[in-house]
Scaffold this motif. Structure first.
Motif, PDB file in Angstrom:
ATOM      1  N   PRO A  87     -23.095  -5.023  40.100  1.00 20.88           N
ATOM      2  CA  PRO A  87     -23.042  -3.859  38.969  1.00 20.88           C
ATOM      3  C   PRO A  87     -21.955  -2.856  39.360  1.00 20.88           C
ATOM      4  N   ALA A  88     -21.372  -2.002  38.281  1.00 19.83           N
ATOM      5  CA  ALA A  88     -20.326  -1.096  38.249  1.00 19.83           C
ATOM      6  C   ALA A  88     -20.871   0.009  39.141  1.00 19.83           C
ATOM      7  N   LYS A  89     -22.283   0.449  39.271  1.00 17.07           N
ATOM      8  CA  LYS A  89     -22.529   1.533  40.235  1.00 17.07           C
ATOM      9  C   LYS A  89     -22.270   1.069  41.695  1.00 17.07           C
ATOM     10  N   ALA A  90     -22.619   0.039  42.058  1.00 21.20           N
ATOM     11  CA  ALA A  90     -22.328  -0.345  43.464  1.00 21.20           C
ATOM     12  C   ALA A  90     -20.803  -0.425  43.715  1.00 21.20           C
ATOM     13  N   ILE A  91     -19.964  -0.694  42.755  1.00 22.86           N
ATOM     14  CA  ILE A  91     -18.587  -0.881  42.916  1.00 22.86           C
ATOM     15  C   ILE A  91     -18.167   0.534  43.171  1.00 22.86           C
ATOM     16  N   GLY A 118     -16.366  -9.368  37.064  1.00 22.34           N
ATOM     17  CA  GLY A 118     -14.839  -9.100  36.779  1.00 22.34           C
ATOM     18  C   GLY A 118     -14.617  -7.961  35.840  1.00 22.34           C
ATOM     19  N   GLU A 119     -15.649  -8.210  34.726  1.00 23.21           N
ATOM     20  CA  GLU A 119     -15.426  -7.092  33.623  1.00 23.21           C
ATOM     21  C   GLU A 119     -15.915  -5.386  34.206  1.00 23.21           C
ATOM     22  N   ASN A 120     -16.823  -5.559  35.027  1.00 20.59           N
ATOM     23  CA  ASN A 120     -17.578  -4.398  35.852  1.00 20.59           C
ATOM     24  C   ASN A 120     -16.349  -3.777  36.722  1.00 20.59           C
ATOM     25  N   LEU A 121     -15.539  -4.762  37.320  1.00 24.62           N
ATOM     26  CA  LEU A 121     -14.535  -4.258  38.017  1.00 24.62           C
ATOM     27  C   LEU A 121     -13.312  -3.711  37.229  1.00 24.62           C
ATOM     28  N   TRP A 162     -11.128  -9.541  44.066  1.00 19.69           N
ATOM     29  CA  TRP A 162     -12.177 -10.391  43.354  1.00 19.69           C
ATOM     30  C   TRP A 162     -12.185 -11.510  43.593  1.00 19.69           C
ATOM     31  N   ARG A 163     -13.374 -12.346  44.217  1.00 17.04           N
ATOM     32  CA  ARG A 163     -13.195 -13.809  44.628  1.00 17.04           C
ATOM     33  C   ARG A 163     -14.247 -14.295  43.303  1.00 17.04           C
TER      34      ARG A 163
END
Length: 151
Positions: A111-115, A25-28, A8-9
């Motif tokens: 977004p969380a979905k993409a991650i 960052g929170e999503n990750l 995460w940059r």
């Protein structure tokens, strides 16, 4: 056990990051916890690494890489940018930040979905390419068909 490294940059100014990067960052962090519960039984562990960027590297900020590959190279994500008040406040001048266009919607955070979809795609490809005779070939690591989350 295979380790998937997610980098995460993000911009950091005196220990603070912009709202967009914070949300990414929170999503990750939340997705990695959730995903590790699902993939660790399959022999995969996901680790988060942070790359702290200064103002001169702001154009690289709010980015996610999986095993060194940018998320936009894994999924159909377009990178754009727009004015960011939060970054502007942090650096003391008008600033523009990365946005992502995913599934037809523009997001200021990743977004969380993409991650989740990117992780499943990377893990599924890794499992398919391994020499392990037990590696799934018809289903993604998440248990869905290849036309599901990873397709």
């Amino acid at each position: 056990m295979r380790t998937l490294q997610i980098e995460w940059r993000h911009l950091d100014v005196d220990g603070e990051t912009c709202d967009r990067c914070y949300d990414t960052g929170e999503n990750l962090k939340n997705e990695i916890k959730r995903l590790n519960r699902k993939v660790e039984p399959q022999g995969v562990h996901i680790e988060l690494m942070e790359a702290i960027l200064d103002e001169s590297q702001m154009s690289l900020s709010n980015a996610v890489l999986l095993d060194g590959i940018p998320i936009e190279a894994i999924l159909n994500i377009q990178i754009s940018e727009n004015y960011c008040q939060s970054c502007s406040d942090l650096v003391g001048k008008a600033s523009f930040c990365r946005t992502v266009i995913y599934e037809g919607n523009e997001y200021e955070d990743i977004p969380a979905k993409a991650i989740r979809h990117a992780v499943y795609r990377v893990i599924d490809n890794s499992l398919k390419n391994s020499d392990d005779a037990n590696a799934p070939t018809e289903a993604c690591c998440c248990g869905e068909s290849s036309k599901g989350c990873c397709g």
